[in-house]
Design a protein around this motif. Structure first.
Motif, PDB file in Angstrom:
ATOM      1  N   LYS A 470      39.914  44.364  31.761  1.00 16.48           N
ATOM      2  CA  LYS A 470      40.285  43.298  32.686  1.00 16.48           C
ATOM      3  C   LYS A 470      39.960  41.906  32.162  1.00 16.48           C
ATOM      4  O   LYS A 470      40.784  40.994  32.247  1.00 16.48           O
ATOM      5  N   TYR A 471      38.790  41.746  31.606  1.00 16.27           N
ATOM      6  CA  TYR A 471      38.320  40.396  31.300  1.00 16.27           C
ATOM      7  C   TYR A 471      38.504  39.975  29.844  1.00 16.27           C
ATOM      8  O   TYR A 471      38.458  38.788  29.538  1.00 16.27           O
ATOM      9  N   TYR A 472      38.677  40.938  28.941  1.00 16.74           N
ATOM     10  CA  TYR A 472      38.870  40.604  27.530  1.00 16.74           C
ATOM     11  C   TYR A 472      40.349  40.565  27.141  1.00 16.74           C
ATOM     12  O   TYR A 472      40.679  40.079  26.064  1.00 16.74           O
ATOM     13  N   TRP A 473      41.197  41.081  27.989  1.00 16.43           N
ATOM     14  CA  TRP A 473      42.604  41.181  27.613  1.00 16.43           C
ATOM     15  C   TRP A 473      43.306  39.834  27.735  1.00 16.43           C
ATOM     16  O   TRP A 473      43.135  39.105  28.715  1.00 16.43           O
ATOM     17  N   LEU A 474      44.128  39.539  26.706  1.00 20.58           N
ATOM     18  CA  LEU A 474      44.880  38.287  26.695  1.00 20.58           C
ATOM     19  C   LEU A 474      46.292  38.563  26.195  1.00 20.58           C
ATOM     20  O   LEU A 474      46.486  39.085  25.102  1.00 20.58           O
ATOM     21  N   ASP A 475      47.268  38.203  26.998  1.00 17.78           N
ATOM     22  CA  ASP A 475      48.659  38.193  26.578  1.00 17.78           C
ATOM     23  C   ASP A 475      49.289  36.911  27.103  1.00 17.78           C
ATOM     24  O   ASP A 475      48.583  36.025  27.614  1.00 17.78           O
ATOM     25  N   PHE A 476      50.582  36.793  26.961  1.00 21.24           N
ATOM     26  CA  PHE A 476      51.236  35.539  27.350  1.00 21.24           C
ATOM     27  C   PHE A 476      51.027  35.236  28.838  1.00 21.24           C
ATOM     28  O   PHE A 476      50.718  34.099  29.212  1.00 21.24           O
ATOM     29  N   THR A 477      51.155  36.247  29.666  1.00 14.28           N
ATOM     30  CA  THR A 477      50.991  36.035  31.110  1.00 14.28           C
ATOM     31  C   THR A 477      49.567  35.640  31.458  1.00 14.28           C
ATOM     32  O   THR A 477      49.335  34.696  32.234  1.00 14.28           O
ATOM     33  N   GLN A 478      48.603  36.347  30.869  1.00 14.03           N
ATOM     34  CA  GLN A 478      47.207  36.035  31.177  1.00 14.03           C
ATOM     35  C   GLN A 478      46.813  34.660  30.641  1.00 14.03           C
ATOM     36  O   GLN A 478      46.035  33.926  31.278  1.00 14.03           O
ATOM     37  N   LEU A 479      47.337  34.295  29.474  1.00  8.78           N
ATOM     38  CA  LEU A 479      47.059  32.971  28.934  1.00  8.78           C
ATOM     39  C   LEU A 479      47.589  31.894  29.871  1.00  8.78           C
ATOM     40  O   LEU A 479      46.924  30.865  30.095  1.00  8.78           O
ATOM     41  N   ASN A 480      48.747  32.118  30.415  1.00  7.04           N
ATOM     42  CA  ASN A 480      49.311  31.151  31.363  1.00  7.04           C
ATOM     43  C   ASN A 480      48.448  31.062  32.630  1.00  7.04           C
ATOM     44  O   ASN A 480      48.249  29.982  33.197  1.00  7.04           O
ATOM     45  N   ASN A 481      47.919  32.211  33.058  1.00  7.36           N
ATOM     46  CA  ASN A 481      47.038  32.202  34.229  1.00  7.36           C
ATOM     47  C   ASN A 481      45.761  31.413  33.967  1.00  7.36           C
ATOM     48  O   ASN A 481      45.319  30.615  34.811  1.00  7.36           O
ATOM     49  N   ILE A 482      45.154  31.635  32.817  1.00  9.08           N
ATOM     50  CA  ILE A 482      43.922  30.908  32.478  1.00  9.08           C
ATOM     51  C   ILE A 482      44.199  29.415  32.357  1.00  9.08           C
ATOM     52  O   ILE A 482      43.383  28.575  32.768  1.00  9.08           O
ATOM     53  N   TYR A 483      45.345  29.086  31.801  1.00 14.26           N
ATOM     54  CA  TYR A 483      45.741  27.683  31.653  1.00 14.26           C
ATOM     55  C   TYR A 483      45.807  26.978  33.012  1.00 14.26           C
ATOM     56  O   TYR A 483      45.602  25.765  33.103  1.00 14.26           O
ATOM     57  N   ARG A 484      46.072  27.732  34.072  1.00 15.52           N
ATOM     58  CA  ARG A 484      46.215  27.162  35.409  1.00 15.52           C
ATOM     59  C   ARG A 484      44.978  27.386  36.286  1.00 15.52           C
ATOM     60  O   ARG A 484      45.020  27.134  37.491  1.00 15.52           O
ATOM     61  N   TYR A 485      43.891  27.842  35.675  1.00 16.34           N
ATOM     62  CA  TYR A 485      42.693  28.123  36.449  1.00 16.34           C
ATOM     63  C   TYR A 485      42.151  26.882  37.168  1.00 16.34           C
ATOM     64  O   TYR A 485      42.187  25.767  36.634  1.00 16.34           O
ATOM     65  N   LYS A 486      41.604  27.129  38.329  1.00 19.72           N
ATOM     66  CA  LYS A 486      40.782  26.132  39.008  1.00 19.72           C
ATOM     67  C   LYS A 486      39.338  26.416  38.652  1.00 19.72           C
ATOM     68  O   LYS A 486      38.959  27.548  38.358  1.00 19.72           O
ATOM     69  N   THR A 487      38.493  25.415  38.699  1.00 21.48           N
ATOM     70  CA  THR A 487      37.093  25.575  38.319  1.00 21.48           C
ATOM     71  C   THR A 487      36.192  25.366  39.529  1.00 21.48           C
ATOM     72  O   THR A 487      36.634  24.987  40.613  1.00 21.48           O
ATOM     73  N   GLU A 488      34.918  25.618  39.310  1.00 23.14           N
ATOM     74  CA  GLU A 488      33.894  25.442  40.346  1.00 23.14           C
ATOM     75  C   GLU A 488      34.187  26.285  41.583  1.00 23.14           C
ATOM     76  O   GLU A 488      34.028  25.828  42.711  1.00 23.14           O
ATOM     77  N   GLU A 489      34.598  27.522  41.336  1.00 19.62           N
ATOM     78  CA  GLU A 489      34.842  28.424  42.458  1.00 19.62           C
ATOM     79  C   GLU A 489      33.574  29.224  42.761  1.00 19.62           C
ATOM     80  O   GLU A 489      32.861  29.645  41.853  1.00 19.62           O
TER      81      GLU A 489
END
Length: 703
Positions: A470-489
């Motif tokens: 779950k947490y180590y996997w990176l593909d195009f979709t997941q990279l796009n998700n991380i790129y849009r992350y909000k912080t201080e949650e």
């Protein structure tokens, strides 16, 4: 200068002789051609198409109806090949010296001309290689692939041809012509042999047993860098080098030296490293006993290193854990006691003075491989061996302050044994940890405290697999998700669970990540994600089934998509990309050995070919491994089996690389045995455990 004969000429000959010529060959010398005659004295079925084999790297195949005009054919082979359109190419590496068969085989072929005249389909593949497949006979020697185009049609039966003999004379006769730029003497025109087109042992698509009657035995093969003769010599050299590296203790082999470079300073390369011996041990296990296989050295190695585990391990005034395995050991002769002694290094002599976390995991993995290969369960069931496994696992499964199932590690605790920014939870250690847990789960006995330990192992396996997938996997979709992350949650509803700042994503990742493919990133810890590619961790994740089948397939897709970056001219990049400039200075501490694209910092390590090959076979992509092995066979032996290569594409032998590095030798041997006999894969691979494939843990699916 003689000329190519047109279909019209052949038709006239047939009308006069009232027979169909079997095969007709024309070989060219430079710009000239020499007619080799035909086998017109035997009446056989005519082939459906011309085949013109050209020595300079191409083959022309076209149906008889599409042959160039008589005027065109009289201009010579070169002009004719340029004016023919519907052509199919053969690569010149398909011709080898071993493709000439014996005279006995030729005589057998001439005795049954119907077999020689049976229709063969010639098909085109994307990579320029072809396969010939007979439609009339079943031959297990003929290798086939998935093809796109087909040239030629099936011939009618012999009885139908006899009934339609009158119609056959009205059709143009078919001819097989072979061209070569080799010098053929006219005196040899009468000599006839049979030829088989055999593949390079390292290449998947093949041309096997293409029977071409009436070919001169004087035709020399095209020299291929992957010819069977050269590959055989390279394999022989590799086995000799591996055996020369044996280290003996009291008359028994107990391991292999790290390197045998005769001109470089020994340093610690004259020792037996646990991680280095793994491919050597696998090579000795996979090699058949009648061919020199030596499982005894693996058994001796496992027992001696287990004996060293029981030693007191002290660095300065601190004592290491009881279960720590040594990084390496060497055999010394004590002149006072008049006997041999073992000297072990538990990290006190290493560059960074770091204990090897991976040694214990590799030891357990190799123990399982030995048991799987030899079916000798008595070794793993020995009380001292059971105790050794438990000590290693207790170090990793002990209670602490960790909130993650992954292992917290220092820099330099694995194959990358220098400062390279892998501190935290590196993927290589996590994948090896998982592999060791599952391997020990198969070998531990439930007696005494074994049952409780097995329960702890099961719980850790489930948690670790979930965390990595779950947490180590990176593909195009997941990279796009991380790129849009909000912080201080905050709270358990947080999507960005590790509070990763999107601005911390390096620029190179956006260009490196393809639409098809993905990988397990190097590290995940609070507010930090190491996006670098680490080959060892990803391949071990595939072999241990830590990566899901879909993730394993995506990893292979990534390797294909980024071949130039991850494979280059010499396989394989241990990490990608390299650290440069300010980042290199701060992360490595100005390490002069780990400069950009060198050593652990983006260097290319041939030993890793065995890991890639095993992962490719498990995912059903052996063509990737074959292509990488082909690159290795072009240079590794000629360069003296170096430890690593430098440069962005791995073009140059490493500036501090030791020659005759043992695991470079053994890694190649294991890769060859795996690709030639995939039945060896279970020795180093685990199947997916359905019980842990879908953990019951409930967490946010958005990360």
């Amino acid at each position: 200068m003689s000329t190519l004969r047109s279909p019209c000429d052949l038709l006239e000959d047939v009308k006069e002789a009232e027979v169909v010529p079997a095969l007709y060959f024309t070989l060219s010398v430079g710009d000239s051609e020499k007619e080799l005659g035909d086998s017109s004295e035997k009446e056989v079925k005519s082939p459906d198409f011309f085949i013109v084999l050209k020595h300079e790297g191409q083959c022309i195949v076209t149906p008889i109806e599409e042959q160039p005009s008589e005027t065109t054919t009289e201009k010579g082979a070169d002009d004719a090949s340029e004016k023919s359109f519907d052509f199919i190419m053969f690569e010149k590496s398909k011709f080898t010296e071993k493709s000439l068969c014996s005279q006995n085989e030729e005589e057998e072929a001439l005795e049954s001309p119907e077999e020689a005249s049976q229709t063969e389909n010639v098909k085109w593949t994307d990579n320029g290689k072809t396969s010939l497949e007979s439609n009339q006979r079943e031959s297990p020697k003929i290798s086939t692939e998935i093809f796109q185009d087909t040239v030629g049609k099936e011939e009618s039966s012999k009885s139908e041809e006899e009934n339609e003999s009158t119609d056959k004379l009205d059709k143009p006769m078919k001819t097989l012509r072979v061209q070569s730029n080799e010098n053929i003497s006219k005196s040899n025109n009468a000599n006839v042999a049979q030829m088989s087109l055999k593949p390079s042992p390292s290449v998947g698509s093949s041309l096997e047993n293409l029977e071409l009657d009436s070919l001169l035995p004087a035709v020399r093969s095209v020299d291929s860098p992957l010819g069977s003769t050269e590959n055989g010599a390279m394999l022989e050299e590799a086995w000799e080098g591996l055996q020369k590296s044996y280290v003996y203790y009291k008359g028994k082999p107990v391991g292999t030296l790290a390197a045998m470079d005769p001109i470089a300073e020994a340093l610690n390369y004259n020792q037996v490293f646990i991680r280095d011996f793994v491919p050597s041990g696998l090579a000795c296990l996979m090699r058949p006993a009648n061919a020199g296989g030596d499982p005894e050295i693996v058994k001796n190695f496992l027992l001696k290193t287990l004996h060293l585990q029981g030693w007191e391990k002290r660095i300065d005034n601190f004592t290491l854990g009881e279960g720590v395995m040594p990084a390496s050991f060497k055999v010394l002769y004590d002149s006072h006691r008049q006997k041999e002694t073992l000297v072990a290094d538990f990290g006190g002599s290493a560059i960074g003075r770091v204990a090897p976390v991976d040694s214990g995991f590799w030891w357990i993995i190799l123990l399982r491989s030995y048991t799987k290969c030899t079916h000798d369960y008595t070794l793993s069931e020995l009380p001292e061996v059971q105790k050794g496994m438990k000590l290693i696992l207790n170090l990793c499964l002990s209670d602490g302050f960790d909130t993650f199932p992954t292992l917290l590690c220092a820099d330099g605790c694995s194959m990358i044994d220098r400062r390279m920014g892998i501190y935290g939870y590196p993927i290589e250690i996590q994948a090896l940890f998982y592999f060791a847990l599952r391997s020990s789960r198969q070998m531990l006995k439930p007696e005494r405290d074994g049952k409780e330990l097995i329960e702890r192992i099961d719980k850790r396996i489930r948690a670790l697999s979930f965390h990595i997938q779950k947490y180590y996997w990176l593909d195009f979709t997941q990279l796009n998700n991380i790129y849009r992350y909000k912080t201080e949650e905050y709270s358990h509803t947080a999507v960005n669970k590790f509070n990763v700042i999107p601005e911390s994503i390096p620029d190179w990742v956006f260009d490196f990540m393809p639409l098809r493919g993905g990988y397990l990133i190097g590290n995940v810890s609070p507010a930090r994600m190491d996006f670098r590619w680490f080959l060892v961790g990803n391949c071990i994740a595939i072999l241990s089934s830590l990566a899901t089948p879909a993730q394993a397939t995506a990893i292979m897709d990534l390797i294909e998509e980024r071949w130039e970056d991850l494979i280059g001219e010499m396989p394989l990049k241990i990490v990608y990309p390299a650290l440069e400039g300010h980042e290199w200075r701060t992360v490595t501490g100005f390490d002069p050995k780990n400069t950009r694209w060198s050593y652990h910092n983006g260097g290319s390590w041939p030993v890793l070919i065995w890991l890639l090959t095993a992962a490719c076979i498990k995912t059903g992509r052996p063509q990737i491994a074959k292509r990488a092995i082909e690159l290795i066979e072009q240079r590794l032996s000629k360069d003296g089996w170096p430890e690593y290569y430098d440069g962005k594409t791995g073009r140059y032998v490493g500036k501090q690389a030791r020659k005759y590095q043992t695991w470079s030798i053994s890694g190649y041997l294991v890769a060859k045995m795996l690709i030639e006999n995939p039945a060896n894969l279970p020795i180093i691979s685990l199947e997916e455990d359905k019980r842990i494939a879908k953990p019951k843990l409930t967490r946010s699916i958005s990360f």
